[in-house]
Motif scaffolding. Structure first.
Motif, PDB file in Angstrom:
ATOM      1  N   PHE A 313       0.820  -1.201   0.000  1.00 26.43           N
ATOM      2  CA  PHE A 313       0.000   0.000   0.000  1.00 26.43           C
ATOM      3  C   PHE A 313       0.859   1.258   0.000  1.00 26.43           C
ATOM      4  N   TYR A 314       1.795   1.373   0.949  1.00 28.62           N
ATOM      5  CA  TYR A 314       2.599   2.591   1.039  1.00 28.62           C
ATOM      6  C   TYR A 314       3.646   2.643  -0.069  1.00 28.62           C
ATOM      7  N   TRP A 315       4.074   1.461  -0.550  1.00 26.62           N
ATOM      8  CA  TRP A 315       4.940   1.479  -1.731  1.00 26.62           C
ATOM      9  C   TRP A 315       4.177   2.058  -2.922  1.00 26.62           C
ATOM     10  N   SER A 316       2.909   1.700  -3.069  1.00 22.61           N
ATOM     11  CA  SER A 316       2.111   2.236  -4.171  1.00 22.61           C
ATOM     12  C   SER A 316       1.998   3.754  -4.070  1.00 22.61           C
ATOM     13  N   GLU A 317       1.825   4.260  -2.838  1.00 18.01           N
ATOM     14  CA  GLU A 317       1.759   5.703  -2.646  1.00 18.01           C
ATOM     15  C   GLU A 317       3.073   6.362  -3.053  1.00 18.01           C
ATOM     16  N   LEU A 318       4.189   5.743  -2.671  1.00 17.61           N
ATOM     17  CA  LEU A 318       5.503   6.294  -3.004  1.00 17.61           C
ATOM     18  C   LEU A 318       5.771   6.170  -4.493  1.00 17.61           C
ATOM     19  N   ARG A 319       5.394   5.044  -5.071  1.00 17.82           N
ATOM     20  CA  ARG A 319       5.655   4.796  -6.480  1.00 17.82           C
ATOM     21  C   ARG A 319       4.853   5.734  -7.386  1.00 17.82           C
ATOM     22  N   ARG A 320       3.669   6.162  -6.931  1.00 17.06           N
ATOM     23  CA  ARG A 320       2.863   7.094  -7.734  1.00 17.06           C
ATOM     24  C   ARG A 320       3.436   8.504  -7.726  1.00 17.06           C
ATOM     25  N   ILE A 327      14.902   7.524  -2.909  1.00 11.08           N
ATOM     26  CA  ILE A 327      14.113   6.974  -1.805  1.00 11.08           C
ATOM     27  C   ILE A 327      13.486   5.642  -2.222  1.00 11.08           C
ATOM     28  N   LYS A 328      13.018   5.545  -3.445  1.00 14.35           N
ATOM     29  CA  LYS A 328      12.405   4.304  -3.916  1.00 14.35           C
ATOM     30  C   LYS A 328      13.428   3.164  -3.945  1.00 14.35           C
ATOM     31  N   ARG A 329      14.660   3.478  -4.307  1.00 12.93           N
ATOM     32  CA  ARG A 329      15.696   2.435  -4.308  1.00 12.93           C
ATOM     33  C   ARG A 329      15.986   1.947  -2.894  1.00 12.93           C
ATOM     34  N   LYS A 330      15.957   2.872  -1.922  1.00  9.92           N
ATOM     35  CA  LYS A 330      16.170   2.464  -0.533  1.00  9.92           C
ATOM     36  C   LYS A 330      15.024   1.585  -0.043  1.00  9.92           C
ATOM     37  N   ALA A 331      13.809   1.859  -0.504  1.00  6.95           N
ATOM     38  CA  ALA A 331      12.683   0.999  -0.151  1.00  6.95           C
ATOM     39  C   ALA A 331      12.879  -0.411  -0.720  1.00  6.95           C
ATOM     40  N   MET A 332      13.406  -0.498  -1.939  1.00  6.37           N
ATOM     41  CA  MET A 332      13.676  -1.805  -2.539  1.00  6.37           C
ATOM     42  C   MET A 332      14.748  -2.545  -1.758  1.00  6.37           C
ATOM     43  N   GLU A 333      15.770  -1.830  -1.287  1.00 11.12           N
ATOM     44  CA  GLU A 333      16.807  -2.461  -0.469  1.00 11.12           C
ATOM     45  C   GLU A 333      16.217  -3.008   0.829  1.00 11.12           C
ATOM     46  N   ALA A 371       6.983  12.024   0.653  1.00  9.63           N
ATOM     47  CA  ALA A 371       7.756  10.857   0.208  1.00  9.63           C
ATOM     48  C   ALA A 371       8.457  10.191   1.384  1.00  9.63           C
ATOM     49  N   ILE A 372       9.019  10.995   2.291  1.00 11.22           N
ATOM     50  CA  ILE A 372       9.691  10.438   3.470  1.00 11.22           C
ATOM     51  C   ILE A 372       8.686   9.740   4.375  1.00 11.22           C
ATOM     52  N   LYS A 373       7.487  10.299   4.487  1.00 14.37           N
ATOM     53  CA  LYS A 373       6.455   9.678   5.313  1.00 14.37           C
ATOM     54  C   LYS A 373       6.073   8.309   4.753  1.00 14.37           C
ATOM     55  N   ASP A 374       5.869   8.207   3.444  1.00  9.45           N
ATOM     56  CA  ASP A 374       5.556   6.912   2.837  1.00  9.45           C
ATOM     57  C   ASP A 374       6.686   5.921   3.061  1.00  9.45           C
ATOM     58  N   PHE A 375       7.922   6.378   2.939  1.00 13.26           N
ATOM     59  CA  PHE A 375       9.080   5.518   3.171  1.00 13.26           C
ATOM     60  C   PHE A 375       9.110   5.045   4.620  1.00 13.26           C
ATOM     61  N   ALA A 376       8.796   5.951   5.562  1.00 10.35           N
ATOM     62  CA  ALA A 376       8.778   5.593   6.981  1.00 10.35           C
ATOM     63  C   ALA A 376       7.728   4.532   7.262  1.00 10.35           C
ATOM     64  N   PHE A 377       6.568   4.634   6.627  1.00 10.89           N
ATOM     65  CA  PHE A 377       5.508   3.647   6.850  1.00 10.89           C
ATOM     66  C   PHE A 377       5.896   2.284   6.274  1.00 10.89           C
ATOM     67  N   ILE A 378       6.727   2.281   5.223  1.00 10.30           N
ATOM     68  CA  ILE A 378       7.224   1.012   4.693  1.00 10.30           C
ATOM     69  C   ILE A 378       8.150   0.354   5.716  1.00 10.30           C
ATOM     70  N   LEU A 379       9.000   1.154   6.345  1.00  7.72           N
ATOM     71  CA  LEU A 379       9.963   0.633   7.309  1.00  7.72           C
ATOM     72  C   LEU A 379       9.321   0.251   8.634  1.00  7.72           C
ATOM     73  N   CYS A 380       8.325   1.014   9.058  1.00  7.93           N
ATOM     74  CA  CYS A 380       7.773   0.892  10.408  1.00  7.93           C
ATOM     75  C   CYS A 380       6.429   0.184  10.368  1.00  7.93           C
ATOM     76  N   PHE A 385       4.705   7.477  13.016  1.00  5.04           N
ATOM     77  CA  PHE A 385       5.626   8.425  12.380  1.00  5.04           C
ATOM     78  C   PHE A 385       5.445   9.805  12.996  1.00  5.04           C
ATOM     79  N   ASN A 386       6.549  10.422  13.417  1.00  8.56           N
ATOM     80  CA  ASN A 386       6.523  11.758  14.014  1.00  8.56           C
ATOM     81  C   ASN A 386       7.410  12.674  13.199  1.00  8.56           C
ATOM     82  N   TYR A 387       6.814  13.726  12.640  1.00 11.22           N
ATOM     83  CA  TYR A 387       7.587  14.724  11.898  1.00 11.22           C
ATOM     84  C   TYR A 387       7.807  15.928  12.808  1.00 11.22           C
TER      85      TYR A 387
END
Length: 876
Positions: A313-320, A327-333, A371-380, A385-387
């Motif tokens: 779900f959050y990858w789809s948000e980031l990918r769109r 950032i997308k490459r780090k998500a793939m890693e 974009a960072i928020k979507d990445f954080a949700f992928i990791l966590c 998430f706290n900005y």
């Protein structure tokens, strides 16, 4: 061997008994595909209606068109979820206790595999079929809903008697299939130029074996920043019978920009082939065709990030989101690491712990934060998430406890992701304890992850003042945030249009592509992001669109609706500028138009040429020196253009990419120096905070050290605060000290390390009579005045006299501006109005000799005694 996979697993006798005992449900027979099925007797009319439904099988929604109403079952099935959830249910009849039935069938079997009955509640209806997980086999299935009707907008359901039918397929798991080889790949586009418009790219290839009934191929095509251009499903159909030849097309709603693309193929959910191709205006060519290795980044992308809905779900948000490829490459890693840990778990090994702290180096924008928020949700997994904006965090709202907000951040914080931006607000001695607490918290709370978002200069400054903090961030976890590419801008603009229910015509797409390419070649897109794209739409395209619509003659309603939703080529023009992110040449044009200032122009052109040369060397793979610092000393008398040039330098250095913002913060001693202990430090902290990314222009800077006999004067403390910035490499700030040459030299002599911090010293010479005359004529032309020949000669004579008799306080261009606006033009107005007679246009724009003579009597320079600069500030 492969055919055995398709054999149906026999259902237990318990299912038949379950159906027979299911409250003796009334049934009837209904023929479907020449088979008589036992189905529930329908209600006429149905008691309930609904607007949406989801059929979830192992995390995938079979009613989502992106699944093509198909799913693959994994080899391990003991924990498969399989349920139907119907929402937005409304009662269409008078009974509230009528049940809704869901009957599940496999095509070819007359009796249902399972029957569920539920009475709707305020949440909807939930039917659980998870107990069937071990018994499901590849094949075609359908679901019947009884006593329920769908809304007109739901086209997933068909009528079967008085019931609703939804058909779907379960495919064998691709991990246990032999994948065919891909050969003879062809890409074709039936238009010229090939790039620059949305629409179809024909794709054809040959399989090493014929396509079978239960084969489904999925193709996902990405641009260079992993923006999904299109996803297509390929399966056997009447249009594509059992054959080795596959002909399909990538039909993207987004513009196919010139560049590199990657098309990834999966077979029944298993990634197996990669096609890379390049698209230019004149040609489209396949660059690479190869198998996808298991657990490669491409494999992870399709197998875990795109296909598995529990993760995607959050990858789809980031990918769109256009751009943010880093950032997308780090998500793939991250997903690759997860796959490795799953393999270790299968071998009874523990997971490998990873350091998830990240540095995001770039400007803070809304797009970046999202974009960072979507990445954080992928990791966590907890989605915690706290900005944190450090600038707001350090505002002293509580006078009793100035650091209440800083200390409160850590209370109860045990897991999740904390992203801190505007780090410069934490770069003083009083905030060091914040970093100390933060470091301690990260060492004690292992489930807590830290992100820093800031410029390279900000992050380096944090690590310089807190060296141990740097060890918490692995070098590979540093993510550079680049500006949008031309493709990113085009796709972001299309997303913006879509939100406003607009779209481009084909001619508009071509015009936009050409325009962006031209702007990019001139360096006008260097710092573009989502904000600039939005400004381009609202500030350039939308006004032209509205003007075109207003100029149109009345049309029929149907054609007008199309006109109101379509952006055409004439709505796009090349006159747009956002006022800030413009090219070096455009910003320099303002400076070049100024009279004199040859030394300044020479320095800026030399700096720009060096940067261009370094960029050229970098593209060739040669070593490039760091950008360095560009602090400046401006010396000269009043009115020689120091402040004006400083404002231009901010924009010019921003256009070069040396400043992140490019504004000018003007200050002087009274705003910097306090009257009490500690006040100067607080003033300087606030000034330096505002100056981050900008030019800090300190006028009459020598007043900070004017009291040479009193080293305790707080002005010296302000200079010491400046030195902390001046000593940093690439501080994302340019400090300009301005003042009289003699006094500035005296100031630089007060501190041995001060002069070396300023690599550029620019002398602003007094203007000559010719230069002041040129400035005056520019002022007259700007206001649409003309001078008679006698008036022009008289003006030059008075200017020459003023220059010859000038005093130390003579204000050069400022004097000539006052001479024109406060002297000559008022004298002219008085003459025209008091003369009497007719006043025409010519008399209102012609300056006479007597106007100049009258004004010079008031503005002739006089000998003025230079005032002694008083001692300012606290004296110990």
């Amino acid at each position: 061997m492969i055919d055995n996979v398709y054999n149906e697993t026999p259902l237990t006798d318990g299912f038949d008994k379950f159906i027979e005992d299911s409250n003796k449900t009334e049934t009837e027979r209904c023929t479907y595909d020449n088979i008589d099925y036992i189905v529930p007797a329908g209600f006429s009319p149905a008691t309930y209606s609904f607007r949406s439904a989801e059929l979830i099988l192992d995390g995938n929604n079979l009613m989502d068109k992106e699944t093509n109403f198909k799913a693959c079952l994994p080899d391990t099935r003991f924990a498969i979820s399989f349920f139907l959830f119907v929402t937005q249910v409304e009662n269409e009849g008078c009974c509230d206790d009528e049940a809704v039935q869901a009957w599940l069938y496999k095509k070819g079997k007359r009796k249902a595999l399972a029957i569920r009955k539920e009475i709707p509640n305020e949440d909807g209806i939930y039917f659980d079929f998870s107990e069937l997980g071990d018994s499901l086999s590849p094949g075609e299935y359908f679901l019947l809903l009884n006593n329920l009707e769908a809304s007109e907008s739901d086209c997933n359901f068909e009528a079967m008697g008085t019931n609703l039918r939804f058909s779907f397929s379960i495919l064998p798991d691709g991990r246990h299939l032999a994948h065919p080889d891909i050969r003879n790949i062809r890409l074709h586009r039936d238009r010229t130029p090939l790039a620059g418009t949305s629409g179809r790219i024909s794709l054809s290839f040959s399989l090493s074996r014929a396509m079978r009934k239960y084969d489904e191929f999925t193709a996902c095509c990405y641009d260079e920043s992993f923006f999904l251009m299109d996803r297509i499903f390929i399966s056997q159909s009447p249009e594509m019978p059992q054959s080795r030849k596959v002909c399909t097309s990538l039909n993207s709603p987004f513009i196919w920009m010139p560049g590199q693309y990657t098309c990834l193929l999966s077979h029944n959910g298993e990634p197996f082939h990669k096609i890379s191709f390049s698209l230019e205006n004149e040609r489209i060519s396949v660059k690479m065709s190869e198998s996808i290795k298991k657990h490669s980044s491409e494999y992870i992308l399709l197998r875990y990030m795109e296909s598995d809905r529990r993760n995607s779900f959050y990858w789809s948000e980031l990918r769109r989101t256009p751009g943010f490829g880093s950032i997308k490459r780090k998500a793939m890693e991250y997903f690759q690491d997860n796959a490795l840990n799953l393999m270790r778990k299968d071998c009874d090994l523990g997971p490998i712990r990873r350091n998830m702290n990240f540095l995001f180096i770039g400007k803070e924008t809304e797009g970046t934060k999202n974009a960072i928020k979507d990445f954080a949700f992928i990791l966590c997994e907890t989605r915690n998430f706290n900005y944190v904006d450090a600038e707001e965090l350090t505002e002293q709202k509580n006078l009793a406890d100035p650091y209440a907000a800083v200390n409160g951040l850590f209370e109860g914080l045990t897991e999740g992701v904390v992203c801190i931006s505007n780090l410069y607000a934490l770069l003083n001695a009083n905030e060091n304890r914040f970093f100390q607490k933060l470091e301690k918290k990260l060492k004690t709370e292992r489930k807590l992850t830290l992100f820093f978002l800031g410029t390279d200069a900000e992050i380096n400054q944090v690590f310089e003042t807190n060296p141990t903090l740097k060890g918490l961030f692995p070098e590979k976890n540093s993510v550079g945030l680049c500006s949008y590419t031309v493709s990113d801008i085009a796709h972001a603009l299309q997303n913006t249009l879509k939100k406003q229910q607009f779209s481009f015509s084909e001619e508009a797409e071509l015009r936009l592509t050409k325009l962006l390419a031209g702007m990019d070649a001139k360096g006008k897109l260097k710092n573009w992001g989502a904000e600039q794209v939005e400004q381009f739409f609202t500030g350039s395209i939308l006004p032209c669109f509205w003007q075109r619509i207003l100029d149109m003659e009345c049309q029929e309603e149907t054609s007008m609706k199309q006109e109101l939703s379509k952006i055409k080529a004439e709505d796009i023009h090349d006159g747009f500028t956002d006022g800030k992110d413009t090219s070096f040449e455009q910003e320099m044009s303002g400076l070049n138009a100024m009279t004199g200032l040859h030394e300044v122009k020479q320095l800026l052109n030399a700096t720009f040429n060096q940067l261009q040369f370094d960029d050229l060397r970098s593209r060739m793979g040669l070593a490039v020196r760091k950008k360095g610092i560009h602090h400046m000393i401006f010396t000269g008398n009043p009115g020689t253009g120091k402040t004006t040039v400083a404002r231009m330098i901010g924009k010019i250095f921003h256009a070069m990419g040396l400043l992140s913002k490019g504004d000018v913060i003007v200050t002087e001693r009274s705003r910097m120096v306090g009257q009490f202990l500690g006040e100067t430090e607080r003033n300087m902290q606030e000034i330096l905070r505002k100056a981050q990314g900008n030019v800090l222009f300190i006028d009459e800077a020598y007043t900070l050290t004017a009291d040479k006999d009193n080293r305790k004067d707080f002005g010296y403390r302000a200079v010491e605060c400046l030195l902390t910035v001046l000593s940093r490499n690439s501080p994302d700030m340019i400090v300009v000290l301005a003042g009289y040459e003699k006094e500035m030299n005296q100031m630089l002599a007060t501190n041995p390390g001060l002069r070396g911090r300023f690599p550029h010293t620019l002398r602003f010479e007094d203007y000559s009579a010719d230069e002041l005359m040129e400035i005056a004529l520019q002022l007259f032309r700007k206001e649409e005045y003309i001078l008679t020949g006698e008036a022009s000669r008289q003006l030059y004579e008075t200017i020459s006299e003023a220059v010859a008799d000038k005093t130390e306080s003579f204000s050069n261009a400022r004097w000539i501006e006052q001479y024109v606006y406060s002297g000559i033009l008022p004298a002219m107005a008085e003459r025209v109005l008091n003369r009497g007679g007719a006043i025409d246009k010519e008399s209102c724009r012609t300056v006479e000799k007597e106007d100049v003579e009258t004004a010079f009597l008031k503005f002739k320079p006089r000998q003025i005694e230079t005032a002694v600069i008083p001692r300012i500030g606290f004296r110990a």
